[in-house]
Design a protein around this motif. Structure first.
Motif, mmCIF file in Angstrom:
data_model
loop_
_atom_site.group_PDB
_atom_site.id
_atom_site.type_symbol
_atom_site.label_atom_id
_atom_site.label_comp_id
_atom_site.label_asym_id
_atom_site.label_seq_id
_atom_site.Cartn_x
_atom_site.Cartn_y
_atom_site.Cartn_z
ATOM 1 N N MET A 76 -8.637 -19.125 10.672
ATOM 2 C CA MET A 76 -8.774 -17.830 11.319
ATOM 3 C C MET A 76 -9.839 -17.880 12.416
ATOM 4 S SD MET A 76 -10.662 -14.864 11.639
ATOM 5 C CE MET A 76 -10.350 -13.111 11.896
ATOM 6 N N THR A 77 -9.511 -17.295 13.557
ATOM 7 C CA THR A 77 -10.490 -17.120 14.627
ATOM 8 C C THR A 77 -10.347 -15.722 15.208
ATOM 9 O OG1 THR A 77 -11.282 -17.902 16.768
ATOM 10 C CG2 THR A 77 -8.929 -18.096 16.374
ATOM 11 N N PRO A 78 -11.455 -15.068 15.544
ATOM 12 C CA PRO A 78 -11.351 -13.779 16.223
ATOM 13 C C PRO A 78 -11.078 -13.934 17.711
ATOM 14 C CG PRO A 78 -13.645 -14.308 15.824
ATOM 15 C CD PRO A 78 -12.834 -15.392 15.171
ATOM 16 N N ASP A 79 -11.195 -15.175 18.237
ATOM 17 C CA ASP A 79 -11.030 -15.409 19.673
ATOM 18 C C ASP A 79 -10.574 -16.850 19.892
ATOM 19 O OD1 ASP A 79 -11.340 -15.883 22.420
ATOM 20 O OD2 ASP A 79 -13.075 -14.559 22.578
ATOM 21 N N ALA A 80 -9.277 -17.050 20.059
ATOM 22 C CA ALA A 80 -8.726 -18.399 20.208
ATOM 23 C C ALA A 80 -9.244 -19.094 21.461
ATOM 24 C CB ALA A 80 -7.198 -18.340 20.233
ATOM 25 N N ASP A 81 -9.467 -18.344 22.533
ATOM 26 C CA ASP A 81 -9.942 -18.951 23.770
ATOM 27 C C ASP A 81 -11.376 -19.453 23.622
ATOM 28 O OD1 ASP A 81 -7.781 -18.197 26.075
ATOM 29 O OD2 ASP A 81 -7.874 -16.672 24.528
ATOM 30 N N ALA A 82 -12.208 -18.675 22.941
ATOM 31 C CA ALA A 82 -13.583 -19.110 22.702
ATOM 32 C C ALA A 82 -13.605 -20.334 21.791
ATOM 33 C CB ALA A 82 -14.396 -17.970 22.089
ATOM 34 N N THR A 83 -12.700 -20.365 20.810
ATOM 35 C CA THR A 83 -12.623 -21.526 19.918
ATOM 36 C C THR A 83 -12.206 -22.767 20.684
ATOM 37 O OG1 THR A 83 -12.100 -20.119 18.018
ATOM 38 C CG2 THR A 83 -11.548 -22.452 17.830
ATOM 39 N N ALA A 84 -11.278 -22.619 21.624
ATOM 40 C CA ALA A 84 -10.851 -23.770 22.434
ATOM 41 C C ALA A 84 -12.036 -24.348 23.211
ATOM 42 C CB ALA A 84 -9.741 -23.356 23.388
ATOM 43 N N LYS A 85 -12.878 -23.489 23.746
ATOM 44 C CA LYS A 85 -14.062 -23.959 24.467
ATOM 45 C C LYS A 85 -15.015 -24.681 23.519
ATOM 46 C CE LYS A 85 -13.902 -20.319 27.981
ATOM 47 N NZ LYS A 85 -14.595 -19.119 28.550
ATOM 48 N N ALA A 86 -15.182 -24.122 22.318
ATOM 49 C CA ALA A 86 -16.076 -24.743 21.334
ATOM 50 C C ALA A 86 -15.556 -26.104 20.898
ATOM 51 C CB ALA A 86 -16.229 -23.815 20.125
ATOM 52 N N VAL A 87 -14.231 -26.223 20.737
ATOM 53 C CA VAL A 87 -13.631 -27.510 20.371
ATOM 54 C C VAL A 87 -13.928 -28.555 21.433
ATOM 55 C CG1 VAL A 87 -11.418 -28.714 20.142
ATOM 56 C CG2 VAL A 87 -11.815 -26.597 18.876
ATOM 57 N N HIS A 88 -13.734 -28.181 22.684
ATOM 58 C CA HIS A 88 -13.997 -29.116 23.785
ATOM 59 C C HIS A 88 -15.468 -29.536 23.812
ATOM 60 C CE1 HIS A 88 -13.622 -30.979 27.725
ATOM 61 N NE2 HIS A 88 -14.664 -30.270 28.127
ATOM 62 N N GLN A 89 -16.360 -28.582 23.648
ATOM 63 C CA GLN A 89 -17.789 -28.867 23.687
ATOM 64 C C GLN A 89 -18.232 -29.739 22.514
ATOM 65 O OE1 GLN A 89 -19.478 -24.927 23.888
ATOM 66 N NE2 GLN A 89 -19.049 -24.707 26.068
#
Length: 264
Positions: A76-89
């Motif tokens: 679960m994520t409240p923000d898939a786009d923010a999670t994508a950035k976190a994954v990359h980082q």
């Protein structure tokens, strides 16, 4: 334990990719009592496995030349786009960029920094699984990884996971994860180092799903009759329960767990 509503970073959805939806429905109906319900004519054969009136899992048709027959885990994520950035980082990679799934939610698929693939679900109309931690539903998951420390560092950075460890019979430790701020009672899975489990010899990093059952031995016997494969026969874990590793007739791997009867 798994609970709903689902906290950020916790398992929220499980999905089977299979070359034969009808055959998979017959197998899992005989094993868990699931019935398949189509998500509609515009979803390419996608649908839900229902335990009574509740969704316990989902399934999608996948020809063998287009991808592996496997179970797949969503967090679960409240923000898939923010999670994508976190994954990359954090050193992971984006396999499928965040995208809307009609009015139901927003999803993305990633590979963690050690090579295991997973997905996230940002719920809208679909709030996630209706049933967990009951017989016939998801009750646990394990990350098989080549580097447990690196994997934890990654998921802590992406989801904020926290961990609790317990000793194992061989003198080692088993690290279990739970959502940030939820406490150890919200543990939903553990880390396993590849190479320590002979059943997984040669396996790539992956997430393994466990489904709860009331009779591990009976479930294993049923799986064999239904055309499945027993990868590891029923085995006891002191204080935890009895489990086994199976594969469905098309090769999708999973495990079943019969928990300890605390009232016995």
């Amino acid at each position: 334990m798994l609970t709903s509503p689902f906290a950020p970073g916790s398992p929220i959805w499980v999905e089977l990719s299979t070359p034969d939806i009808k055959g998979a429905n017959a197998f899992y109906n005989g094993l868990f009592g699931w019935s398949f319900m189509s998500a509609g004519p515009d979803t390419g054969g996608y649908g839900m496995f229902r335990l009574g009136a509740r969704t316990a899992a989902a399934a999608m048709p996948m020809p063998t030349d287009q991808g592996p027959t496997s179970w797949f885990l969503f967090f679960m994520t409240p923000d898939a786009d923010a999670t994508a950035k976190a994954v990359h980082q954090a050193g992971g990679s984006v396999v499928l960029a965040p995208m809307d799934v009609m009015e139901f939610g927003r999803m993305a698929v990633f590979t963690d920094s050690v090579g295991a693939r997973f997905a996230v679900w940002q719920p809208r109309g679909n709030k996630g699984l209706d049933v967990v931690d009951e017989p016939g539903s998801l009750c646990w998951c394990e990350l098989y990884t080549a580097d447990e420390t690196a994997a934890y560092t990654f998921y802590h950075a992406v989801f904020g996971w926290e961990t609790t460890s317990m000793p194992t019979p061989d003198g080692g430790t088993y690290r279990m994860m739970h959502p940030a701020g939820q406490g150890s009672e919200a543990m939903f899975g553990g880390f396993v180092t590849l190479g320590t489990d002979p059943v997984e010899t040669g396996a790539e990093p992956h997430w393994q799903l466990y489904f709860a059952v009331t009779d591990c031995d009976g479930t294993v016997a049923a799986a064999k009759k239904l055309g499945g494969t027993v990868r590891m026969g029923p085995t006891d874990i002191e204080g935890v329960g009895r489990y086994a590793k199976l594969a469905d007739p098309y090769g999708a791997r999973f495990a079943v767990m019969q928990g300890v009867d605390r009232d016995a």
